[in-house]
Write a protein that holds these residues in place. Structure first.
Motif, PDB file in Angstrom:
ATOM      1  N   HIS A  30     -52.861  45.056  48.444  1.00  0.00           N
ATOM      2  CA  HIS A  30     -51.875  44.258  47.723  1.00  0.00           C
ATOM      3  C   HIS A  30     -52.637  43.535  46.622  1.00  0.00           C
ATOM      4  CE1 HIS A  30     -48.573  44.416  50.881  1.00  0.00           C
ATOM      5  NE2 HIS A  30     -49.622  44.945  51.513  1.00  0.00           N
ATOM      6  N   LEU A  67     -49.296  47.807  44.583  1.00  0.00           N
ATOM      7  CA  LEU A  67     -49.458  48.145  45.995  1.00  0.00           C
ATOM      8  C   LEU A  67     -50.027  49.547  46.079  1.00  0.00           C
ATOM      9  CD1 LEU A  67     -48.925  47.479  49.014  1.00  0.00           C
ATOM     10  CD2 LEU A  67     -46.657  48.492  48.721  1.00  0.00           C
ATOM     11  N   ASP A 119     -47.630  42.851  39.886  1.00  0.00           N
ATOM     12  CA  ASP A 119     -48.019  43.158  41.259  1.00  0.00           C
ATOM     13  C   ASP A 119     -48.159  44.663  41.463  1.00  0.00           C
ATOM     14  OD1 ASP A 119     -48.022  40.489  42.054  1.00  0.00           O
ATOM     15  OD2 ASP A 119     -45.864  40.515  42.440  1.00  0.00           O
TER      16      ASP A 119
END
Length: 245
Positions: free
Chosen positions: A221, A235, A233
């Motif tokens: 993450h 992932l 962000d």
């Protein structure tokens, strides 16, 4: 004056290790990073004095070695003005010029803009500090493929042995620097927060996992910072590198 500022600069480097990141600077840089497109002749950076007293301000650019004396730095940029007084509630624009020196045409080059604020001398025994701010300066050649904003999507991750333990290896296959703001590794029920950093173009960076037993995979993450200081962000997963497990 130059000798005085060099002494203040060296002191600021030492003090920067002791002062909290959230220390209130009187001189504020109106950017979190500077992008210098190769097709432009100059870029400007605005400084503002939000303190309660005037400051003497010195600005310079280094090549990633902040401890090197100013007179020994050789960078392909000029900066105007390098030294000035900034009054309360006033602003000053720094003008940065590229000297025309050859730069790699297939990737960004990273330098650092430094701003040192020297407070006025006060009477008495008050403790005073010269505070230095330092932000990234990216020289960006024209016509690089892809987008700097989406560069983080091309990151690849691997688990690999690191001495007697394990580490995470991030590989950047593109021409842009990728600036990590956060990096958390999820291994089973364990979450390991690592110190974020930047990953240079066409290179890899290794992050050590402290006190982690043998692992075969982990979930990443992470957050990256774009040209405007916005956080994106991401992932991903990381498997053991072939032949390393």
């Amino acid at each position: 004056m130059a000798n005085l500022l060099n002494v203040c600069r060296r002191g600021a480097i030492a003090v920067a290790c002791l002062i909290s990141f959230h220390a209130n600077a009187g001189v504020v840089i109106a950017a979190t990073r500077v992008i210098f497109p190769a097709e432009q002749t100059e870029v400007t950076v605005k400084l503002s004095n939000r303190g309660v007293s005037p400051f003497l301000v010195q600005a310079w650019i280094d090549d990633g070695r902040p401890e090197v004396p100013l007179e020994q730095l050789r960078v392909p940029f000029r900066l105007m003005p390098p030294l000035f007084r900034l009054e309360v509630c006033k602003s000053q624009s720094l003008r940065i010029f590229h000297t025309g020196d050859g730069m790699p045409p297939d990737r960004e080059s990273l330098y650092w803009l430094n701003v040192l604020e020297v407070p006025p001398k006060e009477q008495g025994n008050a403790l005073q500090f010269s505070l230095r701010s330092r932000i990234k300066l990216f020289y960006r050649p024209h016509g690089l493929p892809g987008s700097s904003a989406d560069a983080y999507q091309s990151l690849t991750w691997k688990m690999a042995r690191e001495g007697g333990g394990w580490g995470v290896v991030a590989t950047n296959p593109g021409p842009y620097h990728i600036n990590l703001a956060k990096l958390d590794v999820h291994v089973g029920q364990q979450v390991i927060s690592l110190n974020p950093s930047y990953i240079s173009p066409f290179s890899s960076k290794r992050f050590v996992l402290e006190k982690v037993p043998r692992v075969s995979a982990g979930e990443l993450h992470f957050s990256t910072i774009d040209d405007y200081g916005a956080v994106r962000d991401g992932l991903s997963t990381a498997d053991s590198a072939p032949g390393r497990g």
